[in-house]
Structure formats: C-alpha cells, structure tokens
Design a protein around this motif. Structure first.
Motif, PDB file in Angstrom:
ATOM      1  N   PHE A 229      -1.198  -1.740  -8.095  1.00 10.59           N
ATOM      2  CA  PHE A 229      -2.486  -1.194  -7.672  1.00 10.59           C
ATOM      3  C   PHE A 229      -2.441  -0.966  -6.178  1.00 10.59           C
ATOM      4  O   PHE A 229      -2.072  -1.854  -5.413  1.00 10.59           O
ATOM      5  CB  PHE A 229      -3.634  -2.161  -7.993  1.00 10.59           C
ATOM      6  N   GLN A 230      -2.840   0.231  -5.802  1.00 11.17           N
ATOM      7  CA  GLN A 230      -2.869   0.558  -4.382  1.00 11.17           C
ATOM      8  C   GLN A 230      -4.265   0.214  -3.877  1.00 11.17           C
ATOM      9  O   GLN A 230      -5.253   0.797  -4.330  1.00 11.17           O
ATOM     10  CB  GLN A 230      -2.579   2.056  -4.273  1.00 11.17           C
ATOM     11  N   VAL A 231      -4.347  -0.757  -2.967  1.00  7.39           N
ATOM     12  CA  VAL A 231      -5.651  -1.236  -2.503  1.00  7.39           C
ATOM     13  C   VAL A 231      -5.680  -1.267  -0.974  1.00  7.39           C
ATOM     14  O   VAL A 231      -4.633  -1.207  -0.327  1.00  7.39           O
ATOM     15  CB  VAL A 231      -5.938  -2.675  -3.011  1.00  7.39           C
ATOM     16  N   SER A 232      -6.875  -1.382  -0.432  1.00  6.70           N
ATOM     17  CA  SER A 232      -6.951  -1.565   1.023  1.00  6.70           C
ATOM     18  C   SER A 232      -6.997  -3.068   1.288  1.00  6.70           C
ATOM     19  O   SER A 232      -7.342  -3.855   0.400  1.00  6.70           O
ATOM     20  CB  SER A 232      -8.217  -0.900   1.563  1.00  6.70           C
ATOM     21  N   ASP A 233      -6.659  -3.458   2.518  1.00  3.19           N
ATOM     22  CA  ASP A 233      -6.699  -4.880   2.878  1.00  3.19           C
ATOM     23  C   ASP A 233      -8.073  -5.466   2.584  1.00  3.19           C
ATOM     24  O   ASP A 233      -8.204  -6.580   2.088  1.00  3.19           O
ATOM     25  CB  ASP A 233      -6.402  -5.052   4.374  1.00  3.19           C
ATOM     26  N   SER A 361       0.494  -0.762   4.155  1.00  3.92           N
ATOM     27  CA  SER A 361       1.567  -1.303   4.997  1.00  3.92           C
ATOM     28  C   SER A 361       2.664  -1.982   4.177  1.00  3.92           C
ATOM     29  O   SER A 361       3.686  -2.413   4.712  1.00  3.92           O
ATOM     30  CB  SER A 361       0.982  -2.289   6.018  1.00  3.92           C
ATOM     31  N   ASP A 362       2.469  -2.100   2.851  1.00  4.59           N
ATOM     32  CA  ASP A 362       3.487  -2.734   1.998  1.00  4.59           C
ATOM     33  C   ASP A 362       4.518  -1.740   1.469  1.00  4.59           C
ATOM     34  O   ASP A 362       5.407  -2.109   0.692  1.00  4.59           O
ATOM     35  CB  ASP A 362       2.822  -3.402   0.775  1.00  4.59           C
ATOM     36  N   GLN A 378       4.444   3.798 -10.199  1.00  8.03           N
ATOM     37  CA  GLN A 378       3.433   4.832  -9.991  1.00  8.03           C
ATOM     38  C   GLN A 378       2.160   4.101  -9.578  1.00  8.03           C
ATOM     39  O   GLN A 378       1.334   3.760 -10.421  1.00  8.03           O
ATOM     40  CB  GLN A 378       3.158   5.613 -11.297  1.00  8.03           C
ATOM     41  N   PRO A 379       1.977   3.825  -8.277  1.00  4.94           N
ATOM     42  CA  PRO A 379       0.817   3.023  -7.875  1.00  4.94           C
ATOM     43  C   PRO A 379      -0.507   3.684  -8.255  1.00  4.94           C
ATOM     44  O   PRO A 379      -0.661   4.889  -8.127  1.00  4.94           O
ATOM     45  CB  PRO A 379       0.966   2.929  -6.352  1.00  4.94           C
ATOM     46  N   ILE A 380      -1.430   2.864  -8.744  1.00  2.00           N
ATOM     47  CA  ILE A 380      -2.743   3.355  -9.169  1.00  2.00           C
ATOM     48  C   ILE A 380      -3.755   2.972  -8.087  1.00  2.00           C
ATOM     49  O   ILE A 380      -3.918   1.780  -7.803  1.00  2.00           O
ATOM     50  CB  ILE A 380      -3.161   2.688 -10.505  1.00  2.00           C
ATOM     51  N   SER A 449      -1.893   8.021   2.931  1.00  2.75           N
ATOM     52  CA  SER A 449      -1.346   6.679   2.865  1.00  2.75           C
ATOM     53  C   SER A 449       0.148   6.781   2.604  1.00  2.75           C
ATOM     54  O   SER A 449       0.666   7.853   2.282  1.00  2.75           O
ATOM     55  CB  SER A 449      -1.994   5.902   1.725  1.00  2.75           C
ATOM     56  N   PHE A 450       0.809   5.642   2.692  1.00  2.00           N
ATOM     57  CA  PHE A 450       2.255   5.612   2.417  1.00  2.00           C
ATOM     58  C   PHE A 450       2.542   6.192   1.045  1.00  2.00           C
ATOM     59  O   PHE A 450       3.438   6.998   0.857  1.00  2.00           O
ATOM     60  CB  PHE A 450       2.747   4.163   2.475  1.00  2.00           C
ATOM     61  N   PHE A 451       1.720   5.776   0.076  1.00  3.01           N
ATOM     62  CA  PHE A 451       1.987   6.202  -1.304  1.00  3.01           C
ATOM     63  C   PHE A 451       1.670   7.682  -1.497  1.00  3.01           C
ATOM     64  O   PHE A 451       2.334   8.380  -2.253  1.00  3.01           O
ATOM     65  CB  PHE A 451       1.191   5.324  -2.270  1.00  3.01           C
TER      66      PHE A 451
END
Ligand code: AMP
Length: 471
Positions: A229-233, A361-362, A378-380, A449-451
């Motif tokens: 899961f792609q999340v914010s801090d 940042s990961d 495949q980040p969600i 974002s990175f992703f």
C-alpha cells in the motif's frame, strides 16, 4: 506408514514424530535428513517456518544416539551436538523442539542464552548435556567459567547464520568454532546467501557442502499474497488501524496479526496508539525483559492479544503456526529482513497475506526487496477511511453497556476518573504533538511520487520489449 519411516530413523525418534503430529516430511526435511544422516555438511537456505529444525534435529539425534546412556556421571554426557542461534527466542524454540524429538531417548538436551541468571544454566551444563542450543555470547561465558567444553562435539549447526552476522556475532562464532574438533559435521542455515554468508560457509564447512534451497518457494506468491500500500507518512497509522479493524472475517477485526516496525521506539509508540483505539495490542522488542517478551508471546498465542508489534530482532524464531497475516508497518531496511518477516505467514502450505505500507521515501528499499525476491510489486495508493465512517465505528465501540449494579458502579467510577486530555500529564516522547521534520514532510501534491515516476517509466520499457519478470 508415515513417510518419515523411509529415512530409517530409530523407533524412539519416530514415536516422537508421531506424537508431534507430523505426517509428511516438509521439502527441506526430505532433502536435509538423508544428507545429515550420511554425515555430510549442509548449507541450507531456509527460514524459520519451513520445518528446518526437524530437518537437522531428527538426523542429528539419530547420529549421536549410539552414544546415549543412562549413566549419572556428567563425563558420560558431553556436548555432542551444538546448535548456535542468534536470539534467546530462537534458541529457546529450537531447544524445545529438540527436547521433544529426543524425549523417548536417554539423550539430554539443554539451552543457554543471555539476559537471565547464569547459575541454573551452569548447573545444567555441569550435570552434562549431549544436545546444547546456545546463543554465542552466553556460551562463551560458560566456556570461560569452565561449565562446559566443546572438545567432543560431533555436529555443529549455525541456525539463522545471516542474522548472527547482522548482529555482530562473527567474532564470537569464530572463537567457538576454534574450540570444536576439526573432524566434525557442520550445518549452516540462513534465509539468504549473502557474500558474507558464503565466506563464513567457506571457512567453516567442508568443501562442496550439500546445498539445499527452499526459502525462495516460501517467499513467493504461491502461499503468501504480498501487497504493497502506498501511503503518506501522515496516514500510515490510520491506514494500519483501518486494516486491523476491518480486514478480519466478515469485515470485523483481525485477530492474529504480527506488525513489523524498524525501531524500538516505533514499536512502543505504535502498540500504545493501537491500544488507545481499542485494539488488543502488545509490543515485543529488544528492551523488554525475557519475561515480558514471553508474556507478550503467550498472550498472542492464546488469542488474548490480537496484534503483536515487533522489531526484527525480537521476532526471530517466533514459532507461531499458520499466522494468517503479517503487516510491514515499516519497509525493512534490508531486503533479507522482508523475506524473514513474510516467512511468518503461509507456513507449511497454509495461505497467508502480507501487506507492506510504503511511503514515497521507501521507494529504493521496495526496489531492493523486488530485486531480492524476483518480483515487481504494484503498489496500491491507500487513504484512511473517511472521518464520518471512523466516527460511526468509534461511537459504537465506546458505547458502554451497563447490565448489573456492579457494572453501573464501575462505569460511574470511570466517569469520575476521567481527565480531559488537556489536563493529562504529557509524556514528552509519546504525547507531544508530532512535528514534521523537513525530510518527512508531505510532498507538494503536484510532484509525482516515487511510485508514480516508476509507473511513468514503464510504458517506455514496454515499447522496448517490456520488463522481464524474474521467476
Ligand atoms: P521450524 O521451521 O523448524 O521452526 O518449524 C516450524 C513449525 O513446523 C514448527 O512448529 C514445527 O513443529 C512444525 N513442523 C516441522 N516439521 C513438520 C512436519 N513435517 N509436519 C508438520 N509440522 C511440522
């Protein structure tokens, strides 16, 4: 007839296997048992959960069984098999399994690890023990005190060797290995074969050891569904709470989850936050005493604790069968740790789910994991539940039920004891408002974002023939 009988193991070992309820050897056992029985050296890529303890433990017992005796003399019970493990939890777990496998034989088993009183361990060693499991530092303490000696060791096992190197045990291991007879049998198990592990293997195993690799199978999507899961801090904890509260059967809470974090402070803080929102959580990390860790573990095993928040070191060797769900709250700094972490689920063919929360940042760490495990995530993108929905859940959770006069009295007591948040004592570590540091600040919403940047790159690669998906 159990297929364990094909190995020609002693009836007393077979009876223990039957008692343990093992009907079929696991893949690593099928490969390791005959090789260890032959007396060859083994280099096994296998993590906890694959059945590796029995893989080396059963044939090891068989090999030293001819020398088993019921004499009361300590001299007749020298250490003949030595198992080195990185943590007290793993050492304890391995020793417990070995004790069960050897229960019908006169062989004595024991374990020594640091962090507890040394004297009962010294007494045990002085009485004599043939199968000794130990963490390296404490074993050296005992050797210095002459409570034991290793001159009659026939088989030595380095369990979770990669972890022992990570933890800086190489000098201790080298000292211990120098005390062993050179004509011994050596077995090395590790989740991954880094260059350092290969170097260690070269110096301590005989040339051309038998290579056994089963870790990869365990780390692929065959038994474990891996999602990112792609999340914010800022959203990370709320997304975790949502998952814990709603991903169980019928949309209810999850009840046996291991949540991995990278730092002790996050471990403490997260367990506390989860408890505050009504989740049965406990923390297990290196600063806790052995008793506290055992209590947390027992609570988790018995189901009283639903969520165990753990650091990598504290979680080594935890033997919890068929854990349905592992969550990586932090992306591990080393890709090897990811393999270890997800090895907690999907054991022995059982299906498991593992979710990793990754912030922008990961990105590099996620790519390192992809490289090591030969897959592309495949980040969600994930946001916490809308506030209105959370609030509805919360009101429901906090509604107090008063059934009896005693309940009524307790409810009133709680109401009287209530202190508004503004008047509570502030713990500078946990209760101060969170101030974002520049490097963890949210990115401006228009920057990719990175992703996202990665997604954009993909079509170009696709035009050039697409990405090659490693097996
Ligand atoms: P290990 O990888 O050695 O930590 O083992 C993981 C768990 O699997 C332990 O609880 C063992 O008791 C169990 N186990 C080991 N071998 C077998 C087997 N052949 N059949 C069923 N369970 C096993």
């Amino acid at each position: 007839m159990s297929s364990f009988e094909q190995f020609g193991l002693d009836a007393r070992i077979l009876s223990a296997i039957h008692r343990m309820g093992y009907s079929e050897p696991t893949p690593i056992q099928k490969e390791a048992i005959p090789e260890v029985l032959r007396g060859g050296d083994v280099m096994g890529a296998a993590q906890t959960g694959t059945g590796k303890t029995a893989g080396f433990g059963l044939p090891l017992i068989q090999r030293i069984l001819p020398k088993a005796n019921t004499s009361m003399s300590p001299a007749r019970h020298p250490v003949r098999a030595l198992i080195l493990a990185p943590t007290r939890e793993l050492a304890d777990q391995v020793a417990e399994n070995l004790a069960q496998y050897a229960a019908d034989t006169p062989l004595r088993t024991g374990v020594v690890f640091g962090g507890v009183d040394i004297r009962p361990q010294s007494d045990m060693l002085r009485r004599g023990v043939e199968i000794l499991t130990a963490t390296p530092g404490r074993l050296l303490d005992h050797i210095e005190q002459r409570a034991t000696n290793l001159s009659q060791v026939e088989v030595v096992v380095l369990d979770e060797a990669d972890r022992m190197l990570d933890m800086g045990f190489l000098p201790d291991i080298s000292r211990i290995l120098k005390l062993l007879p050179s004509n011994r049998q050596s077995l090395l198990f590790s989740a991954t074969f880094s260059p350092e592990i290969k170097k260690l293997a070269k110096s301590f195993l005989k040339p051309n050891p038998k290579l056994i690799e089963v870790a990869r199978e365990n780390a692929t999507a065959e038994t474990v569904t891996q999602e990112v899961f792609q999340v914010s801090d800022r959203d990370k904890t709320d997304v975790l709470i949502d998952m814990l509260k709603t991903r169980g059967p019928d949309g209810g809470p999850l009840t046996q989850v291991l949540v991995f974090v990278n730092a002790k402070i996050t471990c403490r803080r997260l367990a506390r936050t989860l408890s505050r929102v009504g989740i049965n959580a406990d923390a297990i990390h290196g600063d806790k005493t052995q008793e506290e860790r055992q209590a947390a573990l027992e609570g988790f095993r018995s189901g009283a604790i639903h969520v165990l928040v753990a650091t990598d070191v504290a979680a080594r060797g935890l033997d919890i069968k068929e854990l349905p769900c592992v969550i990586n709250y932090d992306v591990p700094y080393s890709a090897e740790d990811y393999v270890h972490r997800i090895g907690r689920t999907g054991r022995a063919g059982a299906k498991g789910v593992t979710t990793m929360l990754a912030t922008d940042s990961d990105g590099r760490l996620v790519e390192a994991i992809e490289k090591l495990t030969g897959q592309v995530f495949q980040p969600i993108p994930m946001k916490p539940m809308p506030r209105s929905q959370r609030y509805a859940n919360r009101r429901h959770a906090y509604a107090e039920r008063v059934d009896t006069p005693e309940d009524e009295r307790l409810a009133q007591e709680r109401a009287r004891a209530y202190v508004p948040p503004s008047q509570r004592h502030l713990d500078p570590l946990f209760d101060m408002p969170y101030v974002e540091r520049p490097q963890t600040a949210e990115k401006p919403s228009d920057a990719p974002s990175f992703f996202e940047r990665r997604e954009r790159k993909r079509p170009v690669a696709a035009l050039l023939g697409g990405f090659v998906r490693k097996k």
